[in-house]
Motif scaffolding. Structure first.
Motif, short mmCIF file in Angstrom:
data_model
loop_
_atom_site.label_atom_id
_atom_site.label_comp_id
_atom_site.label_asym_id
_atom_site.label_seq_id
_atom_site.Cartn_x
_atom_site.Cartn_y
_atom_site.Cartn_z
N TRP A 24 0.84 -1.20 0.00
CA TRP A 24 0.00 0.00 0.00
C TRP A 24 0.87 1.25 0.00
CZ3 TRP A 24 -4.38 -0.15 -1.97
CH2 TRP A 24 -5.36 -1.10 -1.65
N PHE A 46 -5.91 2.99 3.54
CA PHE A 46 -5.51 1.63 3.15
C PHE A 46 -6.62 0.63 3.50
CE2 PHE A 46 -0.77 2.88 3.95
CZ PHE A 46 -0.78 3.62 2.80
N GLN A 72 -4.44 -1.37 -6.94
CA GLN A 72 -4.17 -0.55 -5.76
C GLN A 72 -4.23 0.94 -6.09
OE1 GLN A 72 -0.46 -2.35 -4.56
NE2 GLN A 72 -1.52 -4.28 -4.18
#
Ligand SMILES: [Zn+2]
Length: 251
Positions: A24, A46, A72
């Motif tokens: 992350w 996150f 992501q």
């Protein structure tokens, strides 16, 4: 009872997530638009992004391969506007489709004489009412660099707008906000913007109130100082809606 179950379910999703904190952080470091978040906000983002990836499917079109980095990057940027709201703001739909580059979408409109006009429009993104969000990776890849353009924020803000019907620049208000204040301030600024373009705010915002809200949101998160300069009252209004102030020093 229901919210207790929901919390338990979310804890399970977070515990089972395969994405490490380092992953992350790496994805975040590619996105300067997230630089102003402090540690608490980062960790909140996150978690939100992990849940987002669990509830939404991201698939590639025209041979585009969806990697972890793609997932992501999209999740982090999509969750920035709802950092202090929650995932319920993205409910009622589940799919994100990513094209390798810009795509053509065909729209048809019937005019006053009953004649149908079909137009091919070049797009970097699209959000469908109760349907998918569509993104061009070529444009998404260059988003998040604080240049005032962000196709992910743009399309996902359309989704917030669509929570109470077709996108029209008037999303559901937060508690304590007056719909009439929003209508008046946004309406006045939209009229002004059509005649007087502002530095750093995409002219595309003059298309209609829905695009105005989406374009202003890009600027709100990417280059907030330019929004304050152009429309200080709208910046304040948007801090009340998003429940965050991107310009506030956090580090
Ligand atoms: Zn738009």
């Amino acid at each position: 009872m229901f919210s207790k179950f929901k919390r338990w379910r979310e804890q399970r999703i977070l515990a089972k997530s395969q994405i490490t904190l380092q992953q992350w952080q790496r994805a975040q470091s590619e996105l300067p638009v997230l630089d102003q978040l402090d540690e608490d906000d980062q960790s909140k983002l996150f978690k939100l992004a992990t849940l987002f990836l669990n509830y939404k499917t991201i698939s590639g079109a025209h041979g585009f391969e969806i990697t972890d980095a793609v997932r992501q990057s999209i999740a982090l940027q999509a969750c920035l506007p709802i950092l202090n709201l929650n995932l319920d703001w993205y409910s009622g739909w589940s799919s994100i489709i990513v094209y390798p580059a810009g795509f053509t979408s065909t729209t048809s409109e019937v005019d006053a004489f009953g004649v149908t006009h079909t137009k091919n429009n070049h797009r970097s993104g699209e959000a469908w009412l109760r349907g998918p969000v569509i993104l061009s990776w070529k444009d998404t890849e260059h988003a998040g660099i604080r240049d005032g353009h962000n196709v992910v924020i743009h399309e996902f803000v359309h989704k917030l707008d669509m929570l109470n019907g077709r996108a029209n620049g008037f999303p559901p208000m937060q508690k304590g906000m007056e719909q009439s204040t929003w209508t008046k301030q946004m309406g006045n600024a939209f009229e002004d913007f059509q005649l007087n373009p502002k530095p750093g705010i995409d002219r595309y915002g003059a298309t209609n109130p829905a695009e105005f809200f989406a374009v202003l949101s890009e600027v709100f998160f990417e280059t907030p100082d330019l929004l304050i300069e152009a429309y200080p009252d709208l910046y304040k209004l948007m801090t009340q809606f998003f429940l965050q102030s991107p310009l506030a020093p956090r580090r």
